[in-house]
Design a protein around this motif. Structure first.
Motif, mmCIF file in Angstrom:
data_model
loop_
_atom_site.group_PDB
_atom_site.id
_atom_site.type_symbol
_atom_site.label_atom_id
_atom_site.label_comp_id
_atom_site.label_asym_id
_atom_site.label_seq_id
_atom_site.Cartn_x
_atom_site.Cartn_y
_atom_site.Cartn_z
ATOM 1 N N UNK A 342 0.812 -1.213 0.000
ATOM 2 C CA UNK A 342 0.000 0.000 0.000
ATOM 3 C C UNK A 342 0.849 1.268 0.000
ATOM 4 N N UNK A 343 2.118 1.171 0.389
ATOM 5 C CA UNK A 343 2.957 2.355 0.529
ATOM 6 C C UNK A 343 3.177 3.010 -0.825
ATOM 7 N N UNK A 344 3.119 4.345 -0.912
ATOM 8 C CA UNK A 344 3.291 5.028 -2.194
ATOM 9 C C UNK A 344 4.604 4.693 -2.888
ATOM 10 N N UNK A 345 5.702 4.489 -2.111
ATOM 11 C CA UNK A 345 6.980 4.146 -2.727
ATOM 12 C C UNK A 345 6.902 2.842 -3.482
ATOM 13 N N UNK A 346 6.250 1.832 -2.903
ATOM 14 C CA UNK A 346 6.091 0.556 -3.588
ATOM 15 C C UNK A 346 5.222 0.722 -4.833
ATOM 16 N N UNK A 347 4.185 1.548 -4.740
ATOM 17 C CA UNK A 347 3.341 1.785 -5.905
ATOM 18 C C UNK A 347 4.127 2.467 -7.024
ATOM 19 N N UNK A 348 4.960 3.448 -6.664
ATOM 20 C CA UNK A 348 5.761 4.143 -7.662
ATOM 21 C C UNK A 348 6.732 3.187 -8.349
ATOM 22 N N UNK A 349 7.346 2.292 -7.585
ATOM 23 C CA UNK A 349 8.281 1.320 -8.174
ATOM 24 C C UNK A 349 7.562 0.339 -9.090
ATOM 25 N N UNK A 350 6.247 0.159 -8.878
ATOM 26 C CA UNK A 350 5.465 -0.703 -9.775
ATOM 27 C C UNK A 350 4.999 0.032 -11.011
ATOM 28 N N UNK A 374 2.397 10.247 3.484
ATOM 29 C CA UNK A 374 3.539 9.793 2.696
ATOM 30 C C UNK A 374 3.283 10.104 1.226
ATOM 31 N N UNK A 375 4.262 10.764 0.607
ATOM 32 C CA UNK A 375 4.229 11.031 -0.836
ATOM 33 C C UNK A 375 5.463 10.388 -1.453
ATOM 34 N N UNK A 376 5.330 9.892 -2.682
ATOM 35 C CA UNK A 376 6.445 9.198 -3.329
ATOM 36 C C UNK A 376 6.557 9.626 -4.782
ATOM 37 N N UNK A 377 7.805 9.696 -5.266
ATOM 38 C CA UNK A 377 8.105 10.029 -6.665
ATOM 39 C C UNK A 377 9.132 9.036 -7.188
ATOM 40 N N UNK A 378 8.922 8.568 -8.424
ATOM 41 C CA UNK A 378 9.849 7.626 -9.037
ATOM 42 C C UNK A 378 10.978 8.378 -9.728
ATOM 43 N N UNK A 379 12.224 7.918 -9.528
ATOM 44 C CA UNK A 379 13.397 8.482 -10.200
ATOM 45 C C UNK A 379 13.918 7.419 -11.158
ATOM 46 N N UNK A 380 13.849 7.701 -12.473
ATOM 47 C CA UNK A 380 14.325 6.767 -13.475
ATOM 48 C C UNK A 380 15.817 6.958 -13.699
ATOM 49 N N UNK A 381 16.520 5.886 -14.011
ATOM 50 C CA UNK A 381 17.951 5.928 -14.284
ATOM 51 C C UNK A 381 18.473 4.523 -14.393
ATOM 52 N N UNK A 386 12.783 5.204 -5.606
ATOM 53 C CA UNK A 386 11.579 5.918 -5.176
ATOM 54 C C UNK A 386 11.963 6.837 -4.029
ATOM 55 N N UNK A 387 11.658 8.116 -4.189
ATOM 56 C CA UNK A 387 11.926 9.107 -3.150
ATOM 57 C C UNK A 387 10.635 9.334 -2.367
ATOM 58 N N UNK A 388 10.689 9.129 -1.061
ATOM 59 C CA UNK A 388 9.519 9.283 -0.201
ATOM 60 C C UNK A 388 9.689 10.505 0.694
ATOM 61 N N UNK A 389 8.655 11.306 0.775
ATOM 62 C CA UNK A 389 8.610 12.429 1.705
ATOM 63 C C UNK A 389 7.497 12.140 2.710
ATOM 64 N N UNK A 390 7.859 12.083 3.986
ATOM 65 C CA UNK A 390 6.918 11.715 5.048
ATOM 66 C C UNK A 390 6.705 12.928 5.946
ATOM 67 N N UNK A 391 5.478 13.370 6.022
ATOM 68 C CA UNK A 391 5.139 14.550 6.830
ATOM 69 C C UNK A 391 4.303 14.123 8.031
ATOM 70 N N UNK A 392 4.730 14.537 9.200
ATOM 71 C CA UNK A 392 3.986 14.245 10.424
ATOM 72 C C UNK A 392 2.892 15.296 10.594
ATOM 73 N N UNK A 393 1.645 14.856 10.516
ATOM 74 C CA UNK A 393 0.499 15.775 10.628
ATOM 75 C C UNK A 393 -0.295 15.459 11.892
ATOM 76 N N UNK A 394 0.385 14.931 12.895
ATOM 77 C CA UNK A 394 -0.309 14.505 14.110
ATOM 78 C C UNK A 394 -1.049 15.656 14.779
ATOM 79 N N UNK A 395 -0.357 16.777 14.954
ATOM 80 C CA UNK A 395 -0.992 17.896 15.657
ATOM 81 C C UNK A 395 -2.200 18.408 14.887
ATOM 82 N N UNK A 396 -2.047 18.528 13.564
ATOM 83 C CA UNK A 396 -3.171 19.006 12.747
ATOM 84 C C UNK A 396 -4.325 18.017 12.816
#
Length: 810
Positions: A342-350, A374-381, A386-396
């Motif tokens: 389910x993780x976006x990084x795994x989805x991007x790699x697929x 969690x947001x993910x972007x695929x880097x081709x080469x 897969x580059x993942x950016x994880x933002x903690x939104x607990x307080x919000x």
């Protein structure tokens, strides 16, 4: 074995064999001296082998003397064997020296290739080159490189006892000119003479230094990589002499070294770029990770490491992805458990285009609850990353959920007037949004009574009720809810373990029952109503392992304040409603009396949802001269009108029962109303029925005329008169009517005719139509009620009263 030692050993062996040949009279072993050259050939040079071979031949020639066999065939055979063996040894020595030289050259080329193929820094490359070439191929090795528009000496390596002084002097001497170190073609100087030293010396001192090196020959070759010169490799020979083969080897080695230095420079630049990139990423507040095509982490910044409880990103990288996921109770999309795929990084790699994913995670060990996007972007080469950016939104998220929870709680609190049912709904609302358990307790004498309890499992709710029956909580208990009830201070307790429960609850049976609940954290907050504490709300974290934090306590305290206010308002409302209902019931007439020869029925509909009595009223009571029936209407409606209603009805009832005269009763009420400070007029239709029910007297004081229904046809009866309370000298004219069996008398208030529908007022004509064909009091009341219900639109605008009497047919 050293070469000189091998030569000496060969000569000694020849002497020994010759001696044995001379001593043994019957044995001739002169030919065995050929072993000496063979031994020397293994370890010594070709020349040394040739010398030892010549010595062996001389020994063989001399052996004819002490063996006394000169000129014999045996002598010539031994001599021939010795000469052939010596020549073979020389050839073997030469071949072995060539093979050894080739092995050295191969080792040098292999070593240079390994240096070029290994990612190293420039200093590491220089050190490895020096160790490779000195002393195996050169006595002194110097490396100069081109850096922009100048040349820099980056390495000097020397052999010998005076190596450190030589290295320091050559390093300080530096490259002479750019042209000198930037040669394009390899240079071999087989013999270094005085003229060459003079030409290259910068001073007399420098000339003396160069002479002290005792240089015999040297090689100067360019260091090239990717079609360009990157520097120069200088090799100086003191103990050997270089030839064309050495120049060729040096050129090959220089090519490898040039590539290694160039790669080291690129590697250093890449390291610098990576360092800058890593430094930039480590300063980000968001966690950043990079994973390879197999899903393994290859990079994690400092924020990512800290987010998952590690000292650094490097520590996080060492963990298996599944282990990281298993460390949390994680869910997505309305509570569905999180899976790795389910993780976006795994989805991007697929090859998919993943949307940002919100994850709710509870740390299994600490109970810490977090929300992360969690947001993910695929880097081709060459390698898919897969580059993942994880933002903690607990307080919000906590603030958002807290506001939503409080809004829902406020709606529940405002929707019910039964505070116990409302508190039960609040407890159910808190589970599982805020806790696994929620209960509400309020004082009842010396004990705390559980008003509400909630858990998602019905069996556990039953367990809790049974527990509280077995172990009631006194209000003077030193800890827990009783303490919160006394001092009003909230409590946040946790983490809770078995030892803590046993220490707090001395009774073993009770403590074991509590341990079975599996409590991890507890919050106790007061329900506050103004200055008073009216109860305690308890929140328990158990199965979810959720850890309560200060934000949760603040939310629970706000709920306690709102619940306390709502409960107090509901209690006040119930008390006031009870008082009002009691007072209003006192204003209503008693049940209708039984009149001999007649039947009574009534309809009363006060305007307003909360009113039992309004401005309209009716009554029926006995008098000295028969029975009085009346329907009246005071000014206004609601509570104010109800108060005046009570005065009017009771005045008429009292006067009528005492005096037995309708007019006298009207006069009494008229004077009472006229004497009030404010104008409060009242209308009344009064019917006095004779004791035998054969006749009736009708008096109207500003009120709609009653209706007489005879043979199913209604008609008005009675004469109009002034309202009561408007004029002190008002008079009224009664009308006497004869009654027949089957007659029906109906008195009503103007609330009936003034009822509003789609076509305006209900009016007198619709009332007559509704009562046509009616033959008894109950049917008359039912007909009016049905007609009004069918006609009315919207809320009831005015109070309505109907009183009917019939004389049953014989």
């Amino acid at each position: 074995m050293k070469r000189i030692d091998a030569t000496v050993a060969g000569v000694v062996l020849i002497f020994a064999l010759a001696y044995l040949d001379a001593v043994w009279e019957d044995t001739v072993i002169a030919a065995t001296v050929v072993i000496g050259p063979f031994l020397t050939a293994i370890f010594a040079s070709t020349r040394q082998t040739a010398a030892v071979g010549a010595f062996a031949v001389v020994s063989a020639i001399l052996s004819g003397g002490y063996n006394d066999n000169y000129g014999t065939d045996d002598y010539f055979v031994r001599l021939a064997v010795t000469i052939a063996g010596a020549l073979f040894a020389v050839y073997a020595a030469r071949a072995m020296r060539r093979l050894a030289a080739d092995q050295v050259r191969f080792g040098l080329l292999k070593g240079a290739a390994e240096i070029a193929d290994t990612a190293s820094s420039i200093p590491e490359v220089v050190d490895r080159v020096g160790a490779l070439l000195v002393p195996a191929f050169a006595d002194i090795c110097v490396i100069d490189v081109v850096r922009g528009d100048h040349v820099e000496r980056i390495g000097v390596r020397s052999a010998g006892t005076d190596a450190r002084r030589v290295e320091e002097r050559l390093r300080a001497r530096g490259p002479a000119t750019l042209e000198h170190t930037g040669v394009i073609e390899p240079v071999l100087r087989e013999h270094v003479d005085e003229a060459f030293l003079r030409a290259n010396a910068t001073s007399e001192d420098d000339y003396a230094f160069l002479r002290s090196l005792a240089e015999r020959s040297h090689i100067n070759v360019p260091l090239r990589s990717r079609g360009r010169n990157v520097g120069t490799l200088a090799l100086l020979a003191v103990t050997r002499a270089y030839g064309p083969v050495d120049l060729e080897l040096a050129t090959l080695i220089a090519g490898r070294i040039g590539l290694a230095l160039d790669n080291a420079g690129l590697f250093a630049e890449l390291e610098a770029v990576q360092l800058r990139l890593t430094t930039a990423l480590d300063t980000l507040a968001e966690a950043v990770t990079i994973q390879d095509a197999q899903g393994h982490l290859v990079y994690a910044n400092q924020a990512a490491g800290a987010m998952f409880g590690f000292a650094s990103g490097a520590e996080l990288i060492k963990q298996e992805p599944q282990n990281i996921v298993d460390a949390y109770e994680s869910s997505i999309h309305e509570g569905r458990p999180l899976r790795l795929e389910d993780l976006p990084g795994r989805q991007a790699l697929r090859g998919e285009s993943p949307e940002p994913l919100l994850i709710h995670a509870i740390n299994r060990s600490s109970g810490d609850e977090r929300w992360r996007i969690i947001k993910a972007t695929l880097v081709e080469g060459e390698t898919r990353l897969a580059v993942n950016v994880i933002e903690d939104v607990t307080e919000v998220k906590r603030a958002e959920m807290g506001q939503r929870f409080l809004a829902e709680a406020s709606m529940v609190l405002a929707s019910g007037l039964d505070y116990e049912q409302t508190l039960a709904k609040i407890a159910e609302l808190a589970v599982p949004a805020l806790a696994d358990w929620c209960s509400v307790q309020m004082p009842a004498g010396d004990w705390l009574r559980t008003v509400a309890i909630a858990h998602v499992d019905p069996a556990k709710r039953e367990f809790a009720r049974d527990y509280q029956k077995r172990y009631p909580n006194p209000t003077d208990a030193p800890i827990g809810a009783a303490q919160v009830l006394r001092d009003g201070s909230s409590q946040l307790i946790g983490p809770i373990d078995d030892a803590l429960i046993r220490a707090a609850v001395p009774d073993p049976e009770q403590s074991e029952a509590l341990i079975g609940v599996g409590m991890r954290w507890v919050m106790l907050v007061p329900m506050v109503a103004g200055p008073r504490i009216i109860g305690v709300i308890s929140f328990v974290s158990a199965e979810s392992s959720r850890r309560f934090v200060e934000a949760d306590l603040e939310l629970a305290e706000e709920l306690g304040r709102r619940a306390g206010t709502a409960v107090e308002n509901a209690r006040l409302y119930q008390e006031r409603s009870h008082i009002a209902a009691t007072l209003q019931r006192g204003l209503l007439p008693d049940e209708l009396p039984e009149i001999p020869g007649a039947r009574l029925d009534s309809l009363y509909r006060p305007a307003g949802e909360e009113n039992l009595v309004g401005g309209d009223f009716y009554d029926a009571f006995p008098t000295p001269h028969g029975w009085m029936l009346l329907v009246g209407d005071v000014t206004g409606r609601g509570a104010e009108a109800a108060a005046l209603t009570g005065q009017a009805r009771h005045t008429l009832r009292t006067a009528g029962m005492l005096l037995g005269d309708p007019l006298a009763a009207f006069e009494q009420l008229n004077q009472a109303l006229a004497n009030r400070a404010e104008l409060t007029p009242c209308t009344v239709a009064l019917i006095q029925v004779a004791p035998d029910a054969r006749s009736a007297t009708v008096v109207c004081a500003g009120h709609p005329q009653p209706l007489l229904i005879r043979a199913g046809e209604p008609r008005p009866v009675g004469r109009f008169g002034p309202m009561l309370g408007a004029w002190t000298d008002a008079t009224w004219s009664p009308e006497r009517i004869d009654l027949e069996p089957g007659d029906v008398l109906v008195a009503f208030s103007d609330g009936v005719t003034d009822t509003v529908g789609m076509d305006g007022r209900f009016g007198e004509q619709r009332l007559l139509e509704a009562l046509r064909g009616v033959f008894d009091a109950a049917a008359a009341v039912a007909a009016v009620d049905a007609a009004l219900n069918a006609f009315q639109r919207g809320d009831q605008a005015d109070d309505t009263a109907v009183l009917a009497m019939d004389l049953p047919a014989a």
